[in-house]
Design an enzyme around this catalytic site. Structure first.
Site, PDB file in Angstrom:
ATOM      1  N   HIS A  54      17.380  42.923  34.144  1.00 24.40           N
ATOM      2  CA  HIS A  54      17.767  42.267  32.894  1.00 24.40           C
ATOM      3  C   HIS A  54      18.730  43.127  32.083  1.00 24.40           C
ATOM      4  CE1 HIS A  54      17.156  39.079  29.967  1.00 24.40           C
ATOM      5  NE2 HIS A  54      17.021  39.985  29.024  1.00 24.40           N
ATOM      6  N   LYS A  96      28.327  34.098  22.312  1.00 19.78           N
ATOM      7  CA  LYS A  96      27.639  34.614  23.488  1.00 19.78           C
ATOM      8  C   LYS A  96      26.512  33.663  23.860  1.00 19.78           C
ATOM      9  CE  LYS A  96      25.340  38.746  25.347  1.00 19.78           C
ATOM     10  NZ  LYS A  96      24.692  40.032  25.025  1.00 19.78           N
ATOM     11  N   SER A  99      19.823  34.194  28.165  1.00 16.13           N
ATOM     12  CA  SER A  99      18.703  33.459  28.756  1.00 16.13           C
ATOM     13  C   SER A  99      17.380  33.941  28.174  1.00 16.13           C
ATOM     14  CB  SER A  99      18.686  33.669  30.274  1.00 16.13           C
ATOM     15  OG  SER A  99      18.468  35.040  30.580  1.00 16.13           O
ATOM     16  N   HIS A 100      16.412  33.038  28.122  1.00 17.32           N
ATOM     17  CA  HIS A 100      15.028  33.394  27.780  1.00 17.32           C
ATOM     18  C   HIS A 100      14.115  32.560  28.666  1.00 17.32           C
ATOM     19  CE1 HIS A 100      12.937  35.617  24.325  1.00 17.32           C
ATOM     20  NE2 HIS A 100      13.802  36.427  24.893  1.00 17.32           N
ATOM     21  N   ASN A 101      14.365  32.663  29.976  1.00 25.18           N
ATOM     22  CA  ASN A 101      13.707  31.789  30.943  1.00 25.18           C
ATOM     23  C   ASN A 101      12.241  32.144  31.170  1.00 25.18           C
ATOM     24  OD1 ASN A 101      16.292  30.734  31.234  1.00 25.18           O
ATOM     25  ND2 ASN A 101      16.759  31.987  33.009  1.00 25.18           N
ATOM     26  N   HIS A 102      11.982  33.365  31.559  1.00 27.55           N
ATOM     27  CA  HIS A 102      10.608  33.756  31.886  1.00 27.55           C
ATOM     28  C   HIS A 102       9.666  33.629  30.691  1.00 27.55           C
ATOM     29  CE1 HIS A 102      12.456  34.994  35.553  1.00 27.55           C
ATOM     30  NE2 HIS A 102      11.426  35.689  35.995  1.00 27.55           N
ATOM     31  N   GLN A 319      10.494  41.194  17.343  1.00 31.92           N
ATOM     32  CA  GLN A 319      11.742  40.526  16.972  1.00 31.92           C
ATOM     33  C   GLN A 319      12.202  40.898  15.558  1.00 31.92           C
ATOM     34  OE1 GLN A 319      13.387  37.972  19.354  1.00 31.92           O
ATOM     35  NE2 GLN A 319      12.341  39.695  20.282  1.00 31.92           N
ATOM     36  N   ASP A 495      29.126  33.326  29.917  1.00 37.52           N
ATOM     37  CA  ASP A 495      28.386  32.731  31.029  1.00 37.52           C
ATOM     38  C   ASP A 495      26.970  33.270  31.094  1.00 37.52           C
ATOM     39  OD1 ASP A 495      28.121  35.012  33.181  1.00 37.52           O
ATOM     40  OD2 ASP A 495      30.163  35.133  32.432  1.00 37.52           O
ATOM     41  N   GLY A 532      28.347  37.604  28.301  1.00 37.56           N
ATOM     42  CA  GLY A 532      27.517  36.873  29.248  1.00 37.56           C
ATOM     43  C   GLY A 532      26.178  37.524  29.486  1.00 37.56           C
TER      44      GLY A 532
END
Length: 729
Positions: A54, A96, A99-102, A319, A495, A532
């Site tokens: 990451h 920009k 991702s915050h998939n997991h 955060q 991207d 990206g």
């Protein structure tokens, strides 16, 4: 003796504790070589997150180098918190995607919310005020209750954060396929505007200058979040729920306003968001970019509870935090500012000339690491790919029932209207949104000017799966077309590369080929990559997602006046620009009829894309066109139906194509409406119909006729997703 109970250096090596943190044997040995000794617990954790996929891009870095990153308008490219592109008048657009998939797979609301918060802070850390948000989402099919739960949670999380912080969500895309079961994709994009002289960089320099921490107090949430984001999702992933961060949009709003005020202070040297890998990445990266060292005194870090160890402080991803470097002697000026905004802040260290990253707690050393190897010398892995055998045969579609196919496609969640979901987002806050989420790119006015920024976010996963090289070209071209459709000049792109495990040969080859195609399209369409993100290991129970490169692109509208009447009207003639072929590989039709996508499709002529784009943009700005819509998923018939339903207009069309070509997804096509009394002068534009004031949608070919009520089409198209989510509860 340490006041914190942690494994010894011997235990870390013998019990291979480093493997639990994500380091391989090879990587651990390299750390030992760099340090000239075995790392302690805190140092091992620091290397593990900084060298995670990451943070380090260790499997994708060679491919990212293909992308063009400079251009006429580029002011700042990859390497900083976000890309910066000139828009004239001493102004720039900053943007920009991340991702915050997991995290969203485990805790959808907080995963999505913190994804939005993080990308906002990336933009703010450059010094820009955010003007809009976008998102690209992928879920499994909605006949699965888990996918419904994930969709609802993610949408609520996006809206919950963006609405509270006061930034409109103006565009997005959502697709559904079983390949995303249990592994949703949540890609968030933010766009901001800044004056050239206010652009900031994340750098730590000037020996003796102070390091200031500001934002929420550090807790134990999100520890090893970067490592978690670099692993395949398994049944054990649920136990890593603490790796999911918790967002607070109200503190986020205070932090944004305080940061934007702080950048007006001449004494600010550098600033960076504490994102992935938290205090570790922000501080070490700032030191590396400044060619300096840092000494952090961790007992000064504001913490949520007593007893938080240096290891936990450095790896926490709490955060709403920023890290600043300010001139020595001016600390109180910044602390007073943050106090005014009711934010916790503290001086936690200083810049040194040692080129070392030193962490102490009550004068005891917990880490002493050379800066450059930590930030810049993660191992890069070049693996072996394996070409996929493409199916070049043709599927048979001659048997399809046109009407039945039309309605099945229209109500599939991928094609259906997303307004049921987008209405949960505030699209107008700030009162500068000109074009809201709908059929094309969004447009947001630059406050105090007659300019506007158009933005879009797009993906073409099925095509990338079928042919990664051609699919890579297509995703860039799709974003380009969406900006052209509102009359904008495409400037640059960001991207987000979402793939499965690069350790699998086929997936590694997908990375190789798709990024090559993307780079070629960027070069020809003059849309350099300025920022990206890469998200790998998107797999559940050994099944990979489709390779899903997502492109966020921005364009400039120098004068928005033409948009005052840019809406289709009764009496406007419809034209089709671009050839329609028997092109069904990767299409919604192929998936509907055959249950999978595995056939080849027509290659994309990028030079033709550019020529058509310029002609259409000129026609829009000259006031010839009242609407432009790209022909996308579902093909021409679906595109016409969406146009009719969205604007509540009747439509009468006669097209000389076959029944199956009504659903062809040949790329590079537009449907345009020409204003009454105007003449369209674009080569190969074919008149195909007229907009009417009736409730009738009628499309005829030499072989069939579709005649339906617009109101019925609208009800099906707009109600499909709500029906999926309410009837399955």
């Amino acid at each position: 003796m340490s006041k914190f109970i942690e494994p010894s250096v011997e235990e870390i090596k013998l019990e291979k504790v480093y493997q639990d943190m994500g380091l391989s044997d090879q990587e651990y040995e390299k750390v030992c070589d760099i340090l000239g000794r075995q790392p302690n617990f805190t140092e091992t954790g620091i290397f593990s997150v900084m060298w995670s996929e990451h943070c380090s891009y260790k499997h994708s870095k060679p491919f990212l180098k293909q992308f063009p990153t400079s251009g006429e308008h580029v002011l700042m490219g990859p390497g900083e918190g976000a890309g910066v592109v000139d828009i004239g008048d001493n102004q720039a657009v900053v943007f920009k995607v991340e991702s915050h998939n997991h995290p969203s797979a485990i805790e959808p609301y907080q995963g999505a919310a913190t994804g939005v918060g993080g990308i906002i802070r990336d933009i703010v850390s450059i010094g820009a005020r955010p003007i809009n948000l976008l998102n690209s989402l992928r879920f499994g099919e909605l006949d699965n209750k888990q996918n419904q739960r994930l969709l609802k949670g993610v949408v609520k999380g996006i809206g919950g954060y963006g609405n509270c912080i006061g930034i409109p969500t103006t565009a997005g895309e959502i697709e559904f396929d079983e390949r995303y079961d249990g592994n949703p994709l949540v890609n968030a994009m933010c766009v901001g505007v800044i004056n050239h002289d206010m652009i900031q960089k994340g750098t730590a320099k000037g020996v003796g200058n102070s390091v200031i921490y500001v934002g929420l107090k550090t807790g134990r949430d999100g520890i090893h979040g970067a490592t978690f984001a670099s692993e395949e999702l398994t049944e054990e992933s649920e136990s890593k729920r603490p790796s999911v961060q918790i967002g607070d949009p109200f503190v986020g709003k205070k932090l944004m306003e305080a940061t934007l005020e702080a950048i007006t202070f001449d004494e600010l040297v550098g600033i960076q968001d504490m994102g992935a890998a938290g205090l570790t990445s922000s501080s070490s990266e700032m030191a590396a970019k400044g060619g300096s060292g840092l000494h952090l005194r961790l007992e000064q870090v504001p913490t949520r509870e007593p007893g938080i160890s240096p290891y936990e402080m450095m790896l926490s991803e709490t955060q709403e935090r920023m890290l600043l470097v300010v001139e020595k002697g001016t600390e109180q000026k910044f602390l007073d500012l943050f106090d005014k905004h009711e934010l916790d802040s503290a001086v936690i260290g200083e810049v040194t000339d040692t080129n070392r990253f030193v962490l102490t707690y009550d004068d005891e050393v917990y880490a002493d690491i050379p800066v450059e190897p930590l930030a810049d010398e993660a191992p890069v892995f070049i693996l072996e790919g394996e070409e996929k055998n493409y199916n070049t045969s043709k599927n048979d579609y001659t048997h399809i029932d046109v009407k039945d196919t039309f309605f099945k496609l229209l109500k599939h969640p991928t094609i259906a209207s997303k307004h049921y979901l987008y209405d949960q987002y505030d699209q107008q806050v700030g009162a500068n949104t000109i074009i809201k989420p709908g059929l094309q790119a969004s447009v947001v006015r630059v406050e105090g000017t007659n300019k506007a920024i158009a933005s879009t976010i797009d993906g073409e996963a099925r095509y990338v799966y079928n042919n990664p090289y051609e699919g890579g070209k297509m995703v860039v071209a799709e974003a380009y077309r969406n900006l052209i459709a509102v009359g904008a000049t495409p400037l640059a792109m960001t991207d987000c590369l979402n793939y499965g495990s690069p350790e699998k040969k086929e997936i590694y080859q997908q990375l190789i080929d798709s990024t090559k195609g993307m780079a070629e399209a960027c070069d020809i369409l003059k849309t350099p990559v300025v920022s990206g993100n890469v998200s790998l290991y998107n797999e559940t129970k050994g099944t990979s997602i489709f390779p899903t490169p997502v492109v966020g692109m921005v364009g400039l509208i120098e004068n928005v006046n033409y948009l005052n009447d840019f809406e289709p009207q009764v009496g406007d003639k419809l034209y089709l620009i671009g050839d329609t072929k028997d092109d069904f590989g990767g299409s919604q039709l192929e998936k509907l009829i055959y249950g999978k996508v595995n056939h080849e499709f027509e290659s994309l002529d990028l030079s033709s894309e550019s020529e058509k784009g310029e002609s259409i943009k000129t026609a829009i700005r000259e006031g010839v066109l009242s609407h432009v819509q790209t022909v996308g998923k579902g093909g021409l018939l679906i595109t016409l139906a969406k146009l009719s339903a969205h604007y509540g207009l009747g439509l009468k069309s006669s097209i000389d194509i076959t029944n199956t070509q009504l659903f062809s997804e040949t790329q590079g096509r537009y449907v345009v409406s020409v204003k009454s009394g105007k003449t369209l002068n674009i080569d190969n534009a074919i008149e195909i119909g007229l907009l009417t004031d009736s409730d009738n949608f009628k499309v005829t070919t030499p072989y069939t006729e579709i005649s339906e009520n617009v109101s019925d089409i609208k009800q099906i198209w707009e109600g499909a997703i709500a029906q999926c989510l309410t009837t399955q509860d």
